[in-house]
Design an enzyme around this catalytic site. Structure first.
Site, PDB file in Angstrom:
ATOM      1  N   SER A  81       0.849  -1.185   0.000  1.00 34.01           N
ATOM      2  CA  SER A  81       0.000   0.000   0.000  1.00 34.01           C
ATOM      3  C   SER A  81       0.879   1.228   0.000  1.00 34.01           C
ATOM      4  CB  SER A  81      -0.921   0.005   1.230  1.00 34.01           C
ATOM      5  OG  SER A  81      -1.763   1.146   1.219  1.00 34.01           O
ATOM      6  N   GLU A 122       0.707   2.914  13.337  1.00 31.75           N
ATOM      7  CA  GLU A 122       1.497   3.887  12.576  1.00 31.75           C
ATOM      8  C   GLU A 122       1.461   3.561  11.088  1.00 31.75           C
ATOM      9  OE1 GLU A 122       3.016   6.682  13.463  1.00 31.75           O
ATOM     10  OE2 GLU A 122       2.318   6.493  15.524  1.00 31.75           O
ATOM     11  N   ASN A 128      -2.707   0.164  -4.086  1.00 33.28           N
ATOM     12  CA  ASN A 128      -2.740  -0.966  -3.159  1.00 33.28           C
ATOM     13  C   ASN A 128      -2.962  -2.231  -3.964  1.00 33.28           C
ATOM     14  OD1 ASN A 128      -4.579  -2.995  -1.621  1.00 33.28           O
ATOM     15  ND2 ASN A 128      -3.630  -1.814   0.017  1.00 33.28           N
ATOM     16  N   HIS A 148      -2.538   7.147  -4.735  1.00 34.69           N
ATOM     17  CA  HIS A 148      -2.652   6.003  -3.837  1.00 34.69           C
ATOM     18  C   HIS A 148      -2.660   4.736  -4.686  1.00 34.69           C
ATOM     19  CE1 HIS A 148      -5.621   2.910  -2.418  1.00 34.69           C
ATOM     20  NE2 HIS A 148      -4.807   2.897  -1.390  1.00 34.69           N
ATOM     21  N   GLY A 174      -3.381  -6.660  17.060  1.00 35.50           N
ATOM     22  CA  GLY A 174      -1.945  -6.551  16.825  1.00 35.50           C
ATOM     23  C   GLY A 174      -1.576  -5.657  15.669  1.00 35.50           C
ATOM     24  N   ALA A 175      -2.542  -4.910  15.132  1.00 31.47           N
ATOM     25  CA  ALA A 175      -2.256  -4.040  13.995  1.00 31.47           C
ATOM     26  C   ALA A 175      -1.241  -2.971  14.365  1.00 31.47           C
ATOM     27  CB  ALA A 175      -3.541  -3.382  13.495  1.00 31.47           C
ATOM     28  N   ARG A 176      -0.432  -2.605  13.409  1.00 24.96           N
ATOM     29  CA  ARG A 176       0.573  -1.567  13.610  1.00 24.96           C
ATOM     30  C   ARG A 176      -0.046  -0.236  13.186  1.00 24.96           C
ATOM     31  NH1 ARG A 176       5.330   0.754  11.641  1.00 24.96           N
ATOM     32  NH2 ARG A 176       7.073   0.637  13.127  1.00 24.96           N
TER      33      ARG A 176
END
Length: 378
Positions: free
Chosen positions: A125, A339, A141, A139, A335-337
């Site tokens: 992404s 940032e 993805n 953008h 548990g997603a990051r």
């Protein structure tokens, strides 16, 4: 096979392709997005020529890894992020039930109790916000998702394998690809939009059999372009986020409800064919966008132009936080990051109460006209 005088052996290209096709799709997609990330980052660093991307590699405790590459306050790029994630874990029963709506191949009895079903996802992404208001935001993805049957075997992932293959892998019960790329300018340069859409159209059509009749009727491009216009719509503003591109999801071997019968008959259908389609679209990113950025990076602009750019970025934020499925899925994933999930947001944006910009007859209004009523650019 040709033997050269110095005893080196030239291996035909199709041999490499056959070898690659024998690898699990999760490995092929993982390897591809890692390569594509390096190519895009390198191209952007060469263009900006002021600083390097900050590379942040991370490991997800629930399973998987990724690398976030971010550049801030560059000479050309105000903020740019090119992220990859290769993760695995378990979908909760509620998520399995929701996915079954679009993927009826998932058995009714699968994942209804306990930990749900194992999943694997790999994707790239990116979002680029240039400094100059005359240069558009972009953008892209591209992603692969698979769900496997809950296994009773005691399986141990192969050490050091980013794709997460196992010695005795579970049976894949559902898989699909998705992705797209879209352009979000603050000021309208029609030749830029035509170039962007033309490049994506050509990438989509590259998968058509040679001599395919009625190319636009047989192509996936018109449907994916229309889907992009619909997906990136901001209902509370009654306008699109930008000027579109392509968007697609749930691309499998089955006929797709978004496609015409002619397009379904000729669309890429096997896992290998769809993967090659994804590669064509991913490889089209640099030629679709960087020539535009090169043309607009040094154009003169005023404080009013900058003000309008920040207002448009405010709309970008509204869509991403309120409507974007990828952002919402990322924020809801254990548990997603965070940032990395919020990397797409610009560093600066603006909201004005009853703004006087964007009216009919103005340069800003020319853009708004097409945000309200999307156009077929090619």
């Amino acid at each position: 096979m040709e033997t050269l005088p110095d005893s080196r052996v030239v291996v035909p290209e199709d041999v490499h392709q056959v070898h690659e096709s024998l690898e699990p799709m999760r490995s092929r997609m993982s390897n591809y997005i890692m390569t594509l990330q390096d190519q895009i980052v390198s191209a952007l660093e060469t263009l900006d020529n002021s600083q390097a991307f900050h590379r942040d590699s991370w490991v997800r405790s629930e399973g998987g890894l990724g690398t976030s590459c971010v550049l801030s306050k560059g000479k050309v790029l105000e903020k740019a992020g090119v992220n990859i994630s290769i993760v695995n874990g378990h979908l909760p029963p509620a998520a399995v039930k929701q996915m079954r709506v679009s993927h009826q191949e998932i058995p009714e009895s699968a994942g209804v109790e306990g930990k749900g079903l194992p999943f694997f996802a790999a994707g790239l992404s990116l979002v680029i916000h240039p400094q100059n208001p005359m240069a558009p935001t972009v953008h892209a993805n591209y992603r692969y998702f698979e769900i496997t049957d809950a296994s009773k075997k005691d399986e141990v992932p192969i050490s050091g394998n980013a794709g997460g293959e196992k010695e005795n892998p579970d049976e894949i019960i559902a898989w699909w690809f998705g992705g797209g790329s879209d352009l979000t300018p603050s000021y309208l340069f029609e030749e830029d939009v035509v170039h962007f859409h033309s490049t994506l159209r050509d990438a989509c059509n590259a998968s058509l059999p040679e001599g395919a009749p009625e190319i636009m009727d047989s192509s996936v491009f018109p449907a994916f372009k229309k889907w992009c216009d619909e997906y990136f719509y901001i209902p509370h503003r009654t306008e699109s986020r930008g000027l579109g591109g392509i968007f697609f999801d749930d691309l499998t071997s089955l006929p797709h409800s978004r496609l015409s019968s002619a397009a379904n008959a000729l669309k890429p259908s096997t896992p290998d064919e769809i993967f090659q389609f994804i590669r064509k679209c991913g490889d089209a990113f640099v030629p679709s966008y960087l020539p535009i950025l090169e043309r607009r990076r040094d154009l003169p602009f005023t404080e009013e132009n900058r003000r309008w750019q920040l207002i448009r970025r405010g709309r970008y934020v509204e869509f991403n936080l309120v409507y974007d499925r990828g952002t919402k899925f990322g924020l809801a994933t254990p548990g997603a990051r965070i940032e990395s999930v919020l990397m797409s947001l610009p560093e600066t944006a603006r909201w004005e109460y009853m703004s006087d910009m964007g009216g009919s007859g103005t340069e800003e209004g020319k853009l708004v006209e097409y945000l309200k009523k999307p156009k077929d650019w090619v």
